[in-house]
Design an enzyme around this catalytic site. Structure first.
Site, PDB file in Angstrom:
ATOM      1  N   LYS A 208       0.817  -1.193   0.032  1.00 19.86           N
ATOM      2  CA  LYS A 208      -0.181   0.004   0.086  1.00 19.86           C
ATOM      3  C   LYS A 208       0.897   1.404   0.298  1.00 19.86           C
ATOM      4  O   LYS A 208       0.761   2.131  -0.704  1.00 19.86           O
ATOM      5  CB  LYS A 208      -1.181  -0.068   1.119  1.00 19.86           C
TER       6      LYS A 208
ATOM      7  N   ASP B 168     -10.774   3.069   3.247  1.00 18.77           N
ATOM      8  CA  ASP B 168     -11.144   1.556   3.214  1.00 18.77           C
ATOM      9  C   ASP B 168     -12.597   1.163   2.943  1.00 18.77           C
ATOM     10  O   ASP B 168     -13.001   0.160   2.433  1.00 18.77           O
ATOM     11  CB  ASP B 168     -10.628   0.816   4.407  1.00 18.77           C
TER      12      ASP B 168
ATOM     13  N   GLN C 154      -4.691  -1.387   9.348  1.00 19.27           N
ATOM     14  CA  GLN C 154      -4.716  -2.905   8.842  1.00 19.27           C
ATOM     15  C   GLN C 154      -5.227  -3.831   9.648  1.00 19.27           C
ATOM     16  O   GLN C 154      -4.827  -4.048  10.704  1.00 19.27           O
ATOM     17  CB  GLN C 154      -3.341  -3.243   8.397  1.00 19.27           C
TER      18      GLN C 154
END
Ligand code: NAP
Length: 289
Positions: free
Chosen positions: A53, A120, A97
């Site tokens: 990422k 997200d 995460q």
């Protein structure tokens, strides 16, 4: 019939080029897109995802911030960092995460992120907006799947679509996105009685269960589009999906490989949400002047 692959790497490269262009334009206007990533613990897979990422951000000309904590960190420390990042106008996206260690309530952590920075697309507010067909940050994996279908001109309107898996981050939002594009959607899960009955009549089947090579060719309708979200290791430790690729490709018309299918698109759509968030921030600056 041998299915044609939908190439997630090629589509990703194309979309990322457009995103890098948008990022350059924003940066020239004084708003460089910025993604902040929080990683707790030493899970090797999570470390790889975070690394990819961060690398994706840098390659597209974004700024990225990475905060790492040991597995036994007190939740308050992470909540304080999220609050700080929420308040920092130069940060446009915040990502924690998953999975998180046991002392964390993941839902609470995700909801501590400001919905305006929830790139997200996991915050309950954004999921609610998605359900209502309103503008929100879409969860990256199902949004990446929709982009793949669009890039191949797959007819979603009127199609029979079967989604296997009902998680909040993949299965449920996937079903909602297909529904909003006019598919007739069936959601299957571990309690579904006759899974093959459903998959064998699906024009589009999306598998997101985390079981290596689960969907076999004899469960697929001839000419179907098969989308494999799964990321597993096979008996030899090789990366593989939830679809038994070799048998399914003999029946399907289009199929996503693993690796090189949905995976790269997930990070691409994360970058897309971050650019979108930076654009919104720039517009908000203009409105407040
Ligand atoms: P998850 O939260 O574990 O959910 C798995 C879902 O699969 C559950 O709804 C479960 O049903 C269902 N399921 C499990 N076994 C089944 C079976 N035998 N038959 C039918 N349904 C079954 O997983 P997730 O987070 O959605 O992830 C799914 C997979 O996608 C994993 O391999 C993950 O690594 C991968 N993934 C990939 C990406 C990417 O970027 N490519 C992104 C996210 C996830 P119940 O609800 O009834 O338990």
């Amino acid at each position: 019939m041998t299915a044609r692959n939908i190439d997630g790497n090629a589509l990703s490269a194309k979309v990322r080029e457009e995103l890098a262009q948008r990022a350059a334009e924003l940066t020239a206007l004084g708003v460089q897109p910025c993604l902040a990533v929080i990683l707790v613990g030493e899970d090797p897979a999570s470390a790889v995802y975070v690394r990819n990422k961060v690398a994706g951000c840098e390659k597209a000309g974004f700024r990225s911030l990475k905060f790492t904590y040991p597995a036994d960190v007190a939740p308050d420390v992470v909540f304080a960092k999220i609050a700080e990042l929420n308040a920092d106008a130069s940060v446009h996206g915040i990502l924690v995460q998953l999975p998180l260690p046991k002392q964390f309530d993941a839902d609470k952590v995700l909801e501590a992120i400001s919905p305006e920075k929830d790139v997200d697309g996991f915050h309950a507010e954004n999921f609610g907006l998605l359900l209502q067909g309103r503008k929100s940050f879409y969860p990256c994996t199902p949004w990446g799947v929709m982009k793949m279908l669009e890039s191949e001109n797959v007819q979603v309107k009127g199609a029979e679509a079967v989604v296997i898996g009902r998680s909040n981050i993949v299965g449920k939002p996937m079903a909602v996105m297909l529904l909003s594009k006019g598919a007739t959607v069936t959601i299957c899960h571990s309690q579904t009685k006759d899974l093959a009955f459903h998959t064998k009549r699906a024009d589009i089947v999306v598998v997101a269960i985390g079981k290596a090579k689960f969907l076999k060719g004899d469960m697929v309708k001839p000419g179907a589009v098969v989308i494999d979200v799964g990321m597993n290791r096979d008996e030899n430790g090789k990366l593989c999906g939830d679809v038994d690729f070799d048998s399914a490709r003999e029946v399907a018309a289009l199929i996503t490989p693993v690796p090189g299918g949905v995976g790269p698109m997930t990070i691409t759509m994360l970058l897309a949400n971050t650019v979108e968030s930076a654009e919104r921030a720039l517009n908000a600056q203009g409105e407040s002047k």
